[in-house]
Design a protein around this motif. Sequence first.
Motif, PDB file in Angstrom:
ATOM      1  N   GLU A   1     -21.193  -0.597 -16.549  1.00  0.00           N
ATOM      2  CA  GLU A   1     -20.895  -2.026 -16.552  1.00  0.00           C
ATOM      3  C   GLU A   1     -20.783  -2.533 -17.979  1.00  0.00           C
ATOM      4  N   ALA A   2     -20.071  -3.662 -18.143  1.00  0.00           N
ATOM      5  CA  ALA A   2     -19.934  -4.300 -19.452  1.00  0.00           C
ATOM      6  C   ALA A   2     -20.003  -5.810 -19.277  1.00  0.00           C
ATOM      7  N   PHE A   3     -20.845  -6.465 -20.086  1.00  0.00           N
ATOM      8  CA  PHE A   3     -20.972  -7.918 -20.025  1.00  0.00           C
ATOM      9  C   PHE A   3     -21.034  -8.512 -21.420  1.00  0.00           C
ATOM     10  N   PHE A   4     -20.390  -9.668 -21.555  1.00  0.00           N
ATOM     11  CA  PHE A   4     -20.466 -10.427 -22.790  1.00  0.00           C
ATOM     12  C   PHE A   4     -21.821 -11.129 -22.885  1.00  0.00           C
ATOM     13  N   THR A   5     -22.350 -11.237 -24.111  1.00  0.00           N
ATOM     14  CA  THR A   5     -23.510 -12.094 -24.320  1.00  0.00           C
ATOM     15  C   THR A   5     -23.079 -13.538 -24.078  1.00  0.00           C
ATOM     16  N   PRO A   6     -24.021 -14.433 -23.733  1.00  0.00           N
ATOM     17  CA  PRO A   6     -23.639 -15.816 -23.418  1.00  0.00           C
ATOM     18  C   PRO A   6     -22.898 -16.543 -24.529  1.00  0.00           C
ATOM     19  N   ASP A   7     -23.110 -16.157 -25.795  1.00  0.00           N
ATOM     20  CA  ASP A   7     -22.359 -16.801 -26.882  1.00  0.00           C
ATOM     21  C   ASP A   7     -21.037 -16.098 -27.167  1.00  0.00           C
ATOM     22  N   GLY A   8     -20.743 -15.014 -26.456  1.00  0.00           N
ATOM     23  CA  GLY A   8     -19.472 -14.309 -26.608  1.00  0.00           C
ATOM     24  C   GLY A   8     -19.368 -13.433 -27.832  1.00  0.00           C
ATOM     25  N   SER A   9     -20.438 -13.315 -28.611  1.00  0.00           N
ATOM     26  CA  SER A   9     -20.346 -12.579 -29.871  1.00  0.00           C
ATOM     27  C   SER A   9     -20.376 -11.069 -29.683  1.00  0.00           C
ATOM     28  N   GLU A  10     -20.943 -10.615 -28.550  1.00  0.00           N
ATOM     29  CA  GLU A  10     -21.068  -9.177 -28.310  1.00  0.00           C
ATOM     30  C   GLU A  10     -20.724  -8.842 -26.862  1.00  0.00           C
ATOM     31  N   VAL A  11     -20.357  -7.580 -26.670  1.00  0.00           N
ATOM     32  CA  VAL A  11     -20.188  -7.018 -25.327  1.00  0.00           C
ATOM     33  C   VAL A  11     -21.127  -5.820 -25.233  1.00  0.00           C
ATOM     34  N   TRP A  12     -22.046  -5.855 -24.265  1.00  0.00           N
ATOM     35  CA  TRP A  12     -22.977  -4.739 -24.069  1.00  0.00           C
ATOM     36  C   TRP A  12     -22.460  -3.868 -22.937  1.00  0.00           C
ATOM     37  N   VAL A  13     -22.343  -2.569 -23.213  1.00  0.00           N
ATOM     38  CA  VAL A  13     -21.831  -1.601 -22.242  1.00  0.00           C
ATOM     39  C   VAL A  13     -22.942  -0.612 -21.901  1.00  0.00           C
ATOM     40  N   THR A  14     -23.316  -0.526 -20.636  1.00  0.00           N
ATOM     41  CA  THR A  14     -24.300   0.488 -20.235  1.00  0.00           C
ATOM     42  C   THR A  14     -23.583   1.827 -20.129  1.00  0.00           C
ATOM     43  N   VAL A  15     -23.990   2.771 -20.951  1.00  0.00           N
ATOM     44  CA  VAL A  15     -23.394   4.108 -20.944  1.00  0.00           C
ATOM     45  C   VAL A  15     -24.322   4.984 -20.105  1.00  0.00           C
ATOM     46  N   ARG A  16     -24.029   5.042 -18.801  1.00  0.00           N
ATOM     47  CA  ARG A  16     -24.970   5.627 -17.847  1.00  0.00           C
ATOM     48  C   ARG A  16     -25.145   7.132 -18.028  1.00  0.00           C
ATOM     49  N   GLY A  17     -24.119   7.799 -18.547  1.00  0.00           N
ATOM     50  CA  GLY A  17     -24.239   9.230 -18.778  1.00  0.00           C
ATOM     51  C   GLY A  17     -24.940   9.577 -20.068  1.00  0.00           C
ATOM     52  N   GLU A  18     -25.398   8.560 -20.803  1.00  0.00           N
ATOM     53  CA  GLU A  18     -26.094   8.772 -22.068  1.00  0.00           C
ATOM     54  C   GLU A  18     -27.417   8.000 -22.038  1.00  0.00           C
ATOM     55  N   ASN A  19     -27.972   7.723 -23.202  1.00  0.00           N
ATOM     56  CA  ASN A  19     -29.254   7.030 -23.292  1.00  0.00           C
ATOM     57  C   ASN A  19     -29.160   5.794 -24.181  1.00  0.00           C
TER      58      ASN A  19
END
Length: 491
Positions: free
Chosen positions: A132-150
């Motif tokens: 999954e990928a979601f923007f932070t509420p201020d839009g400055s970052e996108v956090w991506v969960t890399v499930r096959g990694e750590n």
Amino acid sequence: MKRLLVVAATLTAVALAVSSLAHAGQAPVALSAPDIPISHRDRVYSSDQFSNTVSVIDPASNQLVGVIRLGDTTPANFSPLYRGQLLVHGMGFSPDHRTLAVVSIGSNSVTFIDTQTNAVKHVTYVGRSPHEAFFTPDGSEVWVTVRGENYIDVLDGKTFEEKTRIIVPAGPGMQIFSPDGKYGYICSSFNPETDVVSTADHRIVGKVAQASPFCPNIAATPDGKQVWFTLKDVGKTQVFDARPPFALLKTLDTGPITNHVNIVHNSHGMFAYVTVGGLNQVKVFRTDDFAQVATIPVGNLPHGIWPSGDGTRVYVGLENGDAMTAIDTLTNKVIATVPIGQAPQAVTYVPDAVPEGDGTANTQPLGAAGSAVHITLVTVGRASAGNANAPTSVALFDQGLLQVLQAAVTGLQASQPYVLGLSDNADGSGHIDVLASFKTNPAGSAIVNTLGQIRQVVAPGTPEGADHRRYLVIAPNLGSSLGPAVQVQAL
């Protein structure tokens, strides 16, 4: 003067009546945010895993606008020169509602799409099997969960390039943010731990124990008080305090293949809507006392779910039904079902996604992306057609030369090995050709996938004599042999 007073009183009464209907703060924003009434400018999106498309729906009419094709079907995507996306799966959107972030787990990518034009703006490649990928509420970052990694891959919200990584236990499943943007909540798909991370410095500031290792989805309430997450392997949903010390508040038994959860605020209060894939239901819980207030039948294998901008509807992707279901949240009744692409996973509702025009640019008709056969398996001895309580639903997604078969299996013994196969006889007796081997989870369920030239031997209406007809069955895997079939194809 009397007339003016009467008019003023009337206007005040109208204003109060209107304000009483406004219940601000739908996912993923704060409770103080204004509601956005449903309009033709809004869009509902689904990520369609086996057709490698994004389906686009106009919620004002509940009609499919078209699909955005991100990749080819199998076997075209087997080529070493293939450049499209594979297994389109996760989805988020920017705070300004102008950009979708679409995760493809097979090609390790995040595709950024302009909501006005449906055009791809950028593709960022990340680590193994992002989810999954979601923007932070201020839009400055996108956090991506890399499930096959750590780790969480943190991308710049403007350039979409990697800024840094947040190291977490292996297998991060999904992240969501507190409405004020202070915390990121990251559940795990491989370890029984949800981490709370400070968005300011990317440091882990809290941990919450999960009842099992497999969390696919997480949601925060818009009042900033609670976080809900689902556990697919044990069929539970857990709730913890969104504020330090992040104490666990409740564990709910929701049912086999519990998929996604999201939050709705309407005139009746605040509710958590949970998709339960193994029961083909959406369950609704109050967030104040955790009481279940509704059970909504929706169709085969409900997966992603997201509310409208005013909280009057939620939209649910039916993974084995190739459809999007709209639910009226005031009556908790299904009001529309819209055909979409193959095996929808994540769903997002983006208010005011298309500020002008019809928003059809760069979309295609559904076409072959909507081609599938649907079958049910029932417990041996109960093989009646149209069994509403059939424990297993099967979708056969047409890829042209091949078909992808996906079974949502329930009703078996927990943590035991089984096979899905083709039997010579409708009652499961005789020889069984194994299509896939699998092991059930602690809830006695599983999602089983296989690929091949299957359609001609399982589709209804095959002429007698054209091929030796065979039937889908599930049987215990005893190692050197198979046990008697326990589930057979409904006829």
